[in-house]
Write an enzyme that holds these catalytic residues in place. Structure first.
Site, PDB file in Angstrom:
ATOM      1  N   ASP A   1      -4.114  -4.909   5.914  1.00  0.00           N
ATOM      2  CA  ASP A   1      -4.589  -5.798   4.696  1.00  0.00           C
ATOM      3  C   ASP A   1      -3.350  -6.650   4.407  1.00  0.00           C
ATOM      4  O   ASP A   1      -2.192  -6.262   4.269  1.00  0.00           O
ATOM      5  CB  ASP A   1      -4.746  -4.797   3.489  1.00  0.00           C
ATOM      6  CG  ASP A   1      -5.385  -5.987   2.362  1.00  0.00           C
ATOM      7  OD1 ASP A   1      -5.948  -6.967   2.685  1.00  0.00           O
ATOM      8  OD2 ASP A   1      -5.417  -5.527   1.147  1.00  0.00           O
TER       9      ASP A   1
ATOM     10  N   MET B   1      -0.050   0.927   4.830  1.00  0.00           N
ATOM     11  CA  MET B   1      -0.727   1.534   6.005  1.00  0.00           C
ATOM     12  C   MET B   1      -1.650   0.482   6.038  1.00  0.00           C
ATOM     13  O   MET B   1      -2.414  -0.103   5.217  1.00  0.00           O
ATOM     14  CB  MET B   1      -1.349   2.728   5.719  1.00  0.00           C
ATOM     15  CG  MET B   1      -2.218   3.361   6.753  1.00  0.00           C
ATOM     16  SD  MET B   1      -2.759   4.938   6.305  1.00  0.00           S
ATOM     17  CE  MET B   1      -4.156   4.569   5.105  1.00  0.00           C
TER      18      MET B   1
ATOM     19  N   HIS C   1      -2.742  -0.784  -3.344  1.00  0.00           N
ATOM     20  CA  HIS C   1      -3.905  -0.063  -3.014  1.00  0.00           C
ATOM     21  C   HIS C   1      -3.941   1.114  -3.958  1.00  0.00           C
ATOM     22  O   HIS C   1      -3.203   2.215  -3.571  1.00  0.00           O
ATOM     23  CB  HIS C   1      -4.161   0.322  -1.540  1.00  0.00           C
ATOM     24  CG  HIS C   1      -4.297  -0.969  -0.634  1.00  0.00           C
ATOM     25  ND1 HIS C   1      -3.918  -0.997   0.539  1.00  0.00           N
ATOM     26  CD2 HIS C   1      -4.791  -2.153  -0.930  1.00  0.00           C
ATOM     27  CE1 HIS C   1      -4.154  -2.111   1.204  1.00  0.00           C
ATOM     28  NE2 HIS C   1      -4.592  -2.838   0.183  1.00  0.00           N
TER      29      HIS C   1
ATOM     30  N   SER D   1       0.865  -1.124   0.039  1.00  0.00           N
ATOM     31  CA  SER D   1      -0.291  -0.007  -0.073  1.00  0.00           C
ATOM     32  C   SER D   1       0.853   1.232  -0.085  1.00  0.00           C
ATOM     33  O   SER D   1       1.490   1.399  -0.785  1.00  0.00           O
ATOM     34  CB  SER D   1      -1.074   0.039   1.295  1.00  0.00           C
ATOM     35  OG  SER D   1      -1.760   1.153   1.127  1.00  0.00           O
ATOM     36  N   THR D   2       0.846   2.102   1.047  1.00  0.00           N
ATOM     37  CA  THR D   2       1.586   3.251   1.164  1.00  0.00           C
ATOM     38  C   THR D   2       3.138   2.898   0.998  1.00  0.00           C
ATOM     39  O   THR D   2       3.643   2.231   1.441  1.00  0.00           O
ATOM     40  CB  THR D   2       1.578   4.202   2.465  1.00  0.00           C
ATOM     41  OG1 THR D   2       0.105   4.125   2.688  1.00  0.00           O
ATOM     42  CG2 THR D   2       2.072   5.478   2.341  1.00  0.00           C
TER      43      THR D   2
END
Length: 346
Positions: free
Chosen positions: A289, A286, A193, A166-167
């Site tokens: 998940d 972040m 994401h 993600s991030t």
């Protein structure tokens, strides 16, 4: 308190972001700016912890401003991007230049009033403020000749690599994927994401710097050796066995933890596949998940890897996966590709 400077040429967006962020007790909006030059002047005075930065502005655009902030002040920056193909390209360039993350610019005031949008904005500001500053590094690409693998059928791969992030993910993927050889004995599934259009731009960018073929996944794609498939924004991606093939299936089932696609759904589907060796990889990001997916993969006999804290922009996803005791090895980002290659071969 997290001190935020909001930079946007739209007075409406400045007002809306200020209202949303000021509603959180841990965040203080210390100022706003209408363009890049004004932002640089105010950074000197206001000393913010994090900056939100519009990409398209007069006098000094967002990318130019970002470069100044990164080189001189080393502050985390979150880009505010339009949900267009051009916006996606510029955002990915900004992430490559040192931005921590991005937020989609809403098309109207009503979309910003929704609770889930407010929550995403606040969470990304908090995660960004705690993130590690990124020093841009040049990706070293090997001289392997690239083949258009999507026009060739490969039957003989024996490994499935499932990657979730993600991030900080676009840069992490750039580093990892560019190191994999074209003849790797595996097919690769990736969940990052991102909204629609952004995942297509990410796939094209990764494809341009990698020896393997990278594409945005389409429903019905048959997995091939030396190919990587990125879940499209707003679609869950799973893989199923159909006859002698492994086939990608996309769906718009309900979001999980506010996410679609999710790493969990992808990894859980990989865990159900028999007859292949599997590797699960959790990179910077972040939230949590991928935690349930890693558990399922480990239970199915997969080898599992998590990125270490020192090289993660945000340590949420790796930390959560590691806490399950289902991670076989924790590695810095620059060591993960070699571990994968040693496990699967070419």
């Amino acid at each position: 308190m997290i001190k935020v400077l909001i930079v946007d040429d739209s007075a409406l967006i400045r007002k809306i972001l200020t209202d949303i962020l000021s509603s959180d007790t841990e965040i203080s909006v210390v100022g706003t700016a209408r363009n890049g030059q004004e932002a640089l002047d105010k950074i000197e005075i206001l000393k913010p912890d994090i900056v939100t930065l519009d990409i398209e502005m007069p006098l000094m655009d967002g990318l130019t401003t970002l470069r100044h902030i990164v080189s001189k002040y080393k502050l985390p920056v979150i880009m505010i991007s339009s949900l267009t193909s051009e916006g996606a390209e510029l955002t990915l360039k900004a992430l490559d230049e040192g931005a921590v993350d991005f937020l989609p610019k809403p098309t109207n005031i009503f979309s910003l009033s929704q609770a889930d949008i407010k929550r995403e904005i606040v969470e990304k500001i908090k995660a960004g403020a705690k993130s590690k500053f990124y020093i841009k590094e040049t990706v070293k690409k090997t001289n392997t000749v690239k083949v258009d693998r999507l026009n060739i059928t490969y039957a003989g791969f024996q490994n499935i690599i499932a990657i979730g992030t993600s991030t900080g993910g676009p840069r992490a993927l750039q580093s990892l994927i560019s190191e994999l050889p074209s003849d790797i004995n595996a097919s690769i599934l990736i969940v990052q994401h991102m909204p629609p259009k952004f995942t297509k731009s990410l796939a094209d960018r990764l494809n341009s710097i990698s020896n393997i073929k990278i594409k945005e996944a389409e429903d019905g794609d048959v997995l091939s050796r030396g190919c990587g498939y990125i879940a499209p924004g707003d679609y869950h991606m799973t893989v199923v066995k159909e006859s002698n093939d492994l086939v990608i299936r996309l769906n718009q089932d309900p979001q999980v933890m506010g996410l679609r696609p999710t790493v969990d759904k992808m990894m859980e589907s990989v865990a159900k596949i028999s007859g292949y060796s599997k590797i699960g990889v959790i990179l910077t990001g972040m939230g949590s998940d991928g935690t349930n997916g890693i558990i399922k993969m480990r239970q199915s006999g997969s080898y599992t890897i998590a990125q270490d804290e020192a090289t993660s922009v945000v340590y949420g996803m790796p930390k959560s996966a590691i806490a399950t005791n289902c991670i076989d090895i924790i590695l810095p980002l620059d060591k993960i590709a070699n571990k994968i290659i040693n496990k699967v071969g070419v």
